[in-house]
Scaffold this active site. Structure first.
Site, PDB file in Angstrom:
ATOM      1  NE  ARG A  34      -6.244  -1.108  -8.272  1.00 46.65           N
ATOM      2  CZ  ARG A  34      -7.050  -0.429  -7.448  1.00 46.65           C
ATOM      3  NH1 ARG A  34      -7.675  -1.034  -6.473  1.00 46.65           N
ATOM      4  NH2 ARG A  34      -7.217   0.872  -7.607  1.00 46.65           N
ATOM      5  CG  ASP A  77      -4.005   2.680  -1.904  1.00 49.28           C
ATOM      6  OD1 ASP A  77      -4.805   3.577  -1.573  1.00 49.28           O
ATOM      7  OD2 ASP A  77      -4.339   1.555  -2.300  1.00 49.28           O
ATOM      8  CG  ASN A 107      -5.937   7.286   0.489  1.00 48.11           C
ATOM      9  OD1 ASN A 107      -5.979   6.060   0.573  1.00 48.11           O
ATOM     10  ND2 ASN A 107      -6.992   8.039   0.730  1.00 48.11           N
TER      11      ASN A 107
HETATM   12  O1  MRU Z   1      -8.865   2.141  -5.746  1.00 43.17           O
HETATM   13  P1  MRU Z   1      -9.182   1.620  -4.383  1.00 43.17           P
HETATM   14  O2  MRU Z   1     -10.642   1.599  -4.070  1.00 43.17           O
HETATM   15  O3  MRU Z   1      -8.502   0.277  -4.111  1.00 43.17           O
HETATM   16  O4  MRU Z   1      -8.511   2.679  -3.401  1.00 43.17           O
HETATM   17  C1  MRU Z   1      -8.587   2.469  -2.027  1.00 43.17           C
HETATM   18  C2  MRU Z   1      -8.028   3.571  -1.222  1.00 43.17           C
HETATM   19  O5  MRU Z   1      -7.532   4.552  -1.718  1.00 43.17           O
HETATM   20  C3  MRU Z   1      -8.039   3.373   0.280  1.00 43.17           C
HETATM   21  O6  MRU Z   1      -8.141   4.599   0.933  1.00 43.17           O
HETATM   22  C4  MRU Z   1      -6.728   2.695   0.713  1.00 43.17           C
HETATM   23  O7  MRU Z   1      -6.496   1.527  -0.043  1.00 43.17           O
HETATM   24  C5  MRU Z   1      -6.730   2.353   2.154  1.00 43.17           C
HETATM   25  S1  MRU Z   1      -7.833   1.023   2.508  1.00 43.17           S
HETATM   26  C6  MRU Z   1      -7.723   0.689   4.168  1.00 43.17           C
END
Ligand code: MRU
Length: 309
Positions: free
Chosen positions: A78, A213, A222
């Site tokens: 990812r 992220d 995010n």
């Molecule tokens: O696609 P995802 O579910 O991995 O996205 C997660 C997020 O956007 C969270 O807000 C981010 O990773 C922070 S987790 C502490």
């Protein structure tokens, strides 16, 4: 309850695609299993992806396969959460890969608890706190970043109401954040993403805390929808905080140079198993967006609350 467990040289991950209906574990015996788990979002959330990736490298090392090649493959699972790259680089630089991964596992929990204590200071007794996506225990090893702040405020004796955005298309808010809050009897209400602005306009939201992220110069990446929440928050003067560990910071890039993951059309064309648009509809499905620094009141880290970069 931990999002992942290391047992008998295997990585067990709570299968987040099955929550809230089933609490089951997905077993990773090889590093390729870890890659599959990250891609299919069995494990998701920046810190959880990072620690799982570290164990992925450890699995490759234990199997005696080419660790450099495995690390490169894991890094391509990812693109947006910088924790993935940070974690793989960190274990690759260590003498004992498994020991480093186990250290990171424990550090994640400690970091979130420290972050929670700092964050709880900006949450007042009686606040209604809105959050987007899931930046909870499930997005980490335990406790969570944004939900860790809420947990710490509750542990400090404050009465907090939580509002979770549903978080289309994959429903991390509805499926995961609501579930986590319910497990601990923290009052929680679910809204559709498009209701957030209206509730702020009505004065029903006191604070917003989300995860990240990646934190970089110019802002924060995010989950898609974070930008619209931040824009409404600015308009209605609701303080908007980001909770993120230092491992989510990228000092190399501008936030606008970060790759924003585009995911498959089927996520948008379906709601659960039900198709909601004509079959051949063209789709854009960016998984993240960028909240510019000027919309952010502060970044809650394990080193204190700091200004955005
Ligand atoms: O696609 P995802 O579910 O991995 O996205 C997660 C997020 O956007 C969270 O807000 C981010 O990773 C922070 S987790 C502490």
């Amino acid at each position: 309850m931990k999002t992942m467990l290391w047992e008998d040289n295997q990585l067990l991950l709570i299968d987040q695609t099955k929550l809230p209906d089933e609490l089951t574990y997905f077993t990773c015996k090889t590093y390729q299993d870890v890659i599959q788990a990250i891609k299919t979002m069995v494990v998701r959330g920046a810190p959880a992806i990072g620690v799982a990736a570290a164990f992925g490298v450890a699995l490759a090392d234990l199997a005696g396969v080419d660790v450099e090649k495995a690390a490169a493959e894991i890094k391509s699972s990812r693109p947006t959460a910088v924790n993935l790259f940070w974690a793989v680089d960190r274990v690759m630089a260590a003498e004992d890969i498994l020991k480093e991964a186990l250290d990171m596992y424990q550090e994640d929990v400690d970091t979130n608890r420290t972050m929670g204590k700092y964050g709880a200071e900006v949450i007042d007794d009686g606040d209604t706190v809105l959050t987007h996506c899931n930046a909870g225990a499930l997005a980490c090893v335990d406790y969570g970043t944004a939900l860790g702040v809420i947990r710490a405020a509750v542990e400090a004796g404050k009465k907090i109401d939580v509002i979770c955005d549903e978080t289309r298309p994959l429903g991390q808010g509805a499926r995961l954040s609501v579930w986590e809050m319910q497990q601990e009897n923290i009052p929680v209400r679910l809204i559709v993403d498009s209701a957030a602005g209206y509730l702020m306009q009505q004065g029903e939201v006191d604070k917003i805390v989300i995860g990240a992220d990646r934190v970089a110069k110019g802002g924060v990446a995010n989950k898609i929808g974070s930008l619209m929440v931040a824009l409404a928050a600015k308009r209605f003067r609701v303080p908007f905080y980001v909770a993120a560990p230092i491992s989510t910071f990228d000092h190399e890039k501008s936030i606008y140079d970060v790759e924003i993951e585009e995911r498959g059309a089927e996520e948008v064309l379906h709601y659960g198993n039900c198709r909601i648009a004509p079959e051949k509809t063209e789709v854009r499905n960016p998984a993240f967006d960028i909240v510019p620094s000027d919309l952010i009141a502060g970044i809650i880290t394990e080193e204190g609350i700091i200004d955005p970069l």
